[in-house]
Design a protein around this motif. Structure first.
Motif, PDB file in Angstrom:
ATOM      1  N   VAL A  44      40.247  57.359  42.160  1.00  0.00           N
ATOM      2  CA  VAL A  44      40.268  57.722  40.882  1.00  0.00           C
ATOM      3  C   VAL A  44      39.561  56.832  40.128  1.00  0.00           C
ATOM      4  CG1 VAL A  44      42.679  56.345  40.552  1.00  0.00           C
ATOM      5  CG2 VAL A  44      42.051  58.107  39.055  1.00  0.00           C
ATOM      6  N   MET A  45      39.316  57.133  38.764  1.00  0.00           N
ATOM      7  CA  MET A  45      38.529  56.317  37.923  1.00  0.00           C
ATOM      8  C   MET A  45      37.286  55.736  38.558  1.00  0.00           C
ATOM      9  SD  MET A  45      41.802  54.383  36.368  1.00  0.00           S
ATOM     10  CE  MET A  45      40.809  53.337  34.929  1.00  0.00           C
ATOM     11  N   GLY A  46      36.557  56.560  39.383  1.00  0.00           N
ATOM     12  CA  GLY A  46      35.423  56.293  39.905  1.00  0.00           C
ATOM     13  C   GLY A  46      35.483  55.077  40.909  1.00  0.00           C
ATOM     14  N   THR A  47      36.727  54.647  41.352  1.00  0.00           N
ATOM     15  CA  THR A  47      36.704  53.672  42.169  1.00  0.00           C
ATOM     16  C   THR A  47      37.846  53.857  43.272  1.00  0.00           C
ATOM     17  OG1 THR A  47      36.964  51.324  42.838  1.00  0.00           O
ATOM     18  CG2 THR A  47      38.113  52.299  40.861  1.00  0.00           C
ATOM     19  N   VAL A  48      38.479  52.833  44.123  1.00  0.00           N
ATOM     20  CA  VAL A  48      39.420  53.245  44.987  1.00  0.00           C
ATOM     21  C   VAL A  48      40.586  52.214  44.627  1.00  0.00           C
ATOM     22  CG1 VAL A  48      40.138  53.124  47.411  1.00  0.00           C
ATOM     23  CG2 VAL A  48      37.980  53.694  46.877  1.00  0.00           C
ATOM     24  N   PHE A  49      41.890  52.683  44.510  1.00  0.00           N
ATOM     25  CA  PHE A  49      43.097  51.970  44.015  1.00  0.00           C
ATOM     26  C   PHE A  49      43.654  51.887  45.614  1.00  0.00           C
ATOM     27  CE2 PHE A  49      41.453  52.848  39.860  1.00  0.00           C
ATOM     28  CZ  PHE A  49      42.290  51.850  38.990  1.00  0.00           C
ATOM     29  N   SER A  50      44.217  50.818  45.955  1.00  0.00           N
ATOM     30  CA  SER A  50      45.378  50.730  46.997  1.00  0.00           C
ATOM     31  C   SER A  50      46.681  50.126  46.439  1.00  0.00           C
ATOM     32  CB  SER A  50      44.416  50.095  48.214  1.00  0.00           C
ATOM     33  OG  SER A  50      44.391  48.744  47.775  1.00  0.00           O
ATOM     34  N   PHE A  51      47.558  50.680  47.017  1.00  0.00           N
ATOM     35  CA  PHE A  51      48.940  50.144  46.843  1.00  0.00           C
ATOM     36  C   PHE A  51      49.468  49.739  48.251  1.00  0.00           C
ATOM     37  CE2 PHE A  51      47.921  53.409  43.727  1.00  0.00           C
ATOM     38  CZ  PHE A  51      48.619  53.064  42.556  1.00  0.00           C
ATOM     39  N   ASP A  52      49.963  48.350  48.215  1.00  0.00           N
ATOM     40  CA  ASP A  52      50.699  47.760  49.264  1.00  0.00           C
ATOM     41  C   ASP A  52      52.006  47.316  48.976  1.00  0.00           C
ATOM     42  OD1 ASP A  52      51.318  46.462  51.606  1.00  0.00           O
ATOM     43  OD2 ASP A  52      49.481  45.077  51.527  1.00  0.00           O
ATOM     44  N   ILE A  53      53.032  47.973  49.211  1.00  0.00           N
ATOM     45  CA  ILE A  53      54.217  47.794  48.936  1.00  0.00           C
ATOM     46  C   ILE A  53      54.951  47.245  50.208  1.00  0.00           C
ATOM     47  CG2 ILE A  53      56.487  48.604  47.993  1.00  0.00           C
ATOM     48  CD1 ILE A  53      54.591  51.104  46.870  1.00  0.00           C
ATOM     49  N   HIS A  83      57.649  43.146  45.651  1.00  0.00           N
ATOM     50  CA  HIS A  83      56.755  42.253  46.653  1.00  0.00           C
ATOM     51  C   HIS A  83      55.498  43.350  46.847  1.00  0.00           C
ATOM     52  CE1 HIS A  83      59.497  39.063  47.134  1.00  0.00           C
ATOM     53  NE2 HIS A  83      60.480  40.062  47.311  1.00  0.00           N
ATOM     54  N   THR A  84      54.627  43.497  45.878  1.00  0.00           N
ATOM     55  CA  THR A  84      53.369  44.493  45.731  1.00  0.00           C
ATOM     56  C   THR A  84      52.110  43.897  45.544  1.00  0.00           C
ATOM     57  OG1 THR A  84      53.799  45.159  43.594  1.00  0.00           O
ATOM     58  CG2 THR A  84      55.122  46.154  45.144  1.00  0.00           C
ATOM     59  N   CYS A  85      51.219  44.621  46.227  1.00  0.00           N
ATOM     60  CA  CYS A  85      49.750  44.289  45.770  1.00  0.00           C
ATOM     61  C   CYS A  85      49.148  45.654  45.111  1.00  0.00           C
ATOM     62  CB  CYS A  85      48.994  43.637  46.929  1.00  0.00           C
ATOM     63  SG  CYS A  85      47.227  43.536  46.434  1.00  0.00           S
ATOM     64  N   VAL A  86      48.776  45.615  43.854  1.00  0.00           N
ATOM     65  CA  VAL A  86      47.915  46.877  43.654  1.00  0.00           C
ATOM     66  C   VAL A  86      46.794  46.624  43.275  1.00  0.00           C
ATOM     67  CG1 VAL A  86      48.042  48.919  41.814  1.00  0.00           C
ATOM     68  CG2 VAL A  86      50.274  47.690  42.468  1.00  0.00           C
ATOM     69  N   ASN A  87      45.618  47.122  44.213  1.00  0.00           N
ATOM     70  CA  ASN A  87      44.271  46.786  43.927  1.00  0.00           C
ATOM     71  C   ASN A  87      43.487  47.960  43.264  1.00  0.00           C
ATOM     72  OD1 ASN A  87      41.732  46.419  44.738  1.00  0.00           O
ATOM     73  ND2 ASN A  87      42.039  45.642  46.626  1.00  0.00           N
ATOM     74  N   GLY A  88      42.924  47.631  42.197  1.00  0.00           N
ATOM     75  CA  GLY A  88      42.061  48.486  41.523  1.00  0.00           C
ATOM     76  C   GLY A  88      40.608  48.233  41.434  1.00  0.00           C
ATOM     77  N   GLY A  89      40.039  48.785  42.650  1.00  0.00           N
ATOM     78  CA  GLY A  89      38.597  48.547  42.709  1.00  0.00           C
ATOM     79  C   GLY A  89      38.271  47.123  42.849  1.00  0.00           C
ATOM     80  N   GLY A  90      38.904  46.333  43.574  1.00  0.00           N
ATOM     81  CA  GLY A  90      39.097  45.087  43.911  1.00  0.00           C
ATOM     82  C   GLY A  90      39.318  43.910  42.958  1.00  0.00           C
ATOM     83  N   ASP A  91      40.100  44.499  41.867  1.00  0.00           N
ATOM     84  CA  ASP A  91      40.752  43.465  41.022  1.00  0.00           C
ATOM     85  C   ASP A  91      42.315  43.681  41.468  1.00  0.00           C
ATOM     86  OD1 ASP A  91      38.664  42.544  39.898  1.00  0.00           O
ATOM     87  OD2 ASP A  91      38.614  44.021  38.546  1.00  0.00           O
ATOM     88  N   LEU A  92      43.226  42.580  41.549  1.00  0.00           N
ATOM     89  CA  LEU A  92      44.534  42.761  42.017  1.00  0.00           C
ATOM     90  C   LEU A  92      45.510  42.156  41.133  1.00  0.00           C
ATOM     91  CD1 LEU A  92      42.392  42.156  44.573  1.00  0.00           C
ATOM     92  CD2 LEU A  92      44.489  41.963  45.700  1.00  0.00           C
TER      93      LEU A  92
END
Length: 255
Positions: free
Chosen positions: A14-23, A126-135
């Protein structure tokens, strides 16, 4: 969306990039619902702020098809935050970098932080949300394990320039030329900023951390002195000739 032995993970384009959720919390029904809402949130933000969509609010505003008062509250909030960032950075952050209205330098970090907050409010601490390489990091990777974030070396493909360790809430944003070339411009000249190969900023929340990373990259030679005036932020930079510098407090996070 996939369950793991340690929590819940999801990847969204989404938003022209990849978002990842690590919960890393136990995936309760409330956390699952929050993850689904966070994904919907990202798509709503894309519909409002995409500069590639002629029907987005930001494109229509730029083309004088609508007025600011016709836009949803999120547009008002983002443009207000952009104005604050422009003031704090002495104009080195700009929403009109190439003659058009483009708050993209703030929107991705802001959207990522908001998604992280939705998870936190639902009990995922305890999460990491990565929006196109910014966390946006929260809590820990495991009860006795800090988050470890590798920063790619901009001049040596496949190598890391440093590793950032965080055992508490922390945002990490990198601006650089490795993946997108010289895409950050000097707002005062309109020319590509080329002082750095990459510049990484750490701070408490991703909205301003990401925005300040962009501003510092654009600022160039004065970036280190400027970052050192910001309370709660530290930086690590790699120059095109391979030299590096760190602000004094960066030692608490990276090698």
């Amino acid at each position: 969306m996939s369950d793991t032995a340690t929590g819940l993970r999801h990847v969204e384009h989404v938003m022209g990039t990849v978002f990842s959720f690590d919960i890393r919390d136990r995936p309760t029904p409330a956390i699952r619902r929050a993850l689904a809402e966070a994904v919907r949130h990202l798509h709503r933000i894309d519909a409002m702020f995409s500069t590639y969509r002629s029907d987005s609010h930001i494109s229509r505003l730029d083309h004088d098809e609508i007025r600011l008062e016709d836009c949803p509250p999120e547009v008002h909030e983002v443009l207000s935050l952009c104005a604050q960032a422009a003031h704090t950075s002495d104009g080195w952050f700009s929403v009109i970098p190439a003659g058009t209205l483009d708050p993209s330098g703030l929107v991705k970090g802001w959207a990522t932080e908001a998604a992280s907050q939705l998870l936190h409010d639902a009990g995922a601490h305890h999460t990491c949300v990565n929006g196109g390489g910014d966390l946006q990091l929260r809590g820990r990777a495991a009860p006795d394990t800090a988050w470890r974030v590798g920063i790619a070396h901009p001049l040596r493909p496949g190598e890391l320039a440093t590793v950032i360790t965080a055992d508490h809430d922390l945002a990490v944003a990198t601006s650089g030329t490795a993946e997108r070339g010289h895409h950050i411009v000097d707002p005062h000249t309109g020319r590509p900023a080329d002082t750095f190969a990459s510049l990484t900023l750490v701070g408490p929340r991703l909205t301003l951390t990401d925005t300040y990373a962009t501003a510092a990259f654009a600022r160039g030679d004065g970036a280190q002195d400027w970052v050192e005036t910001l309370d709660g932020y530290e930086a690590f930079a790699v120059l095109p000739d391979g030299r590096e510098w760190r602000t004094p407090g960066f030692i608490h996070y990276g090698a």
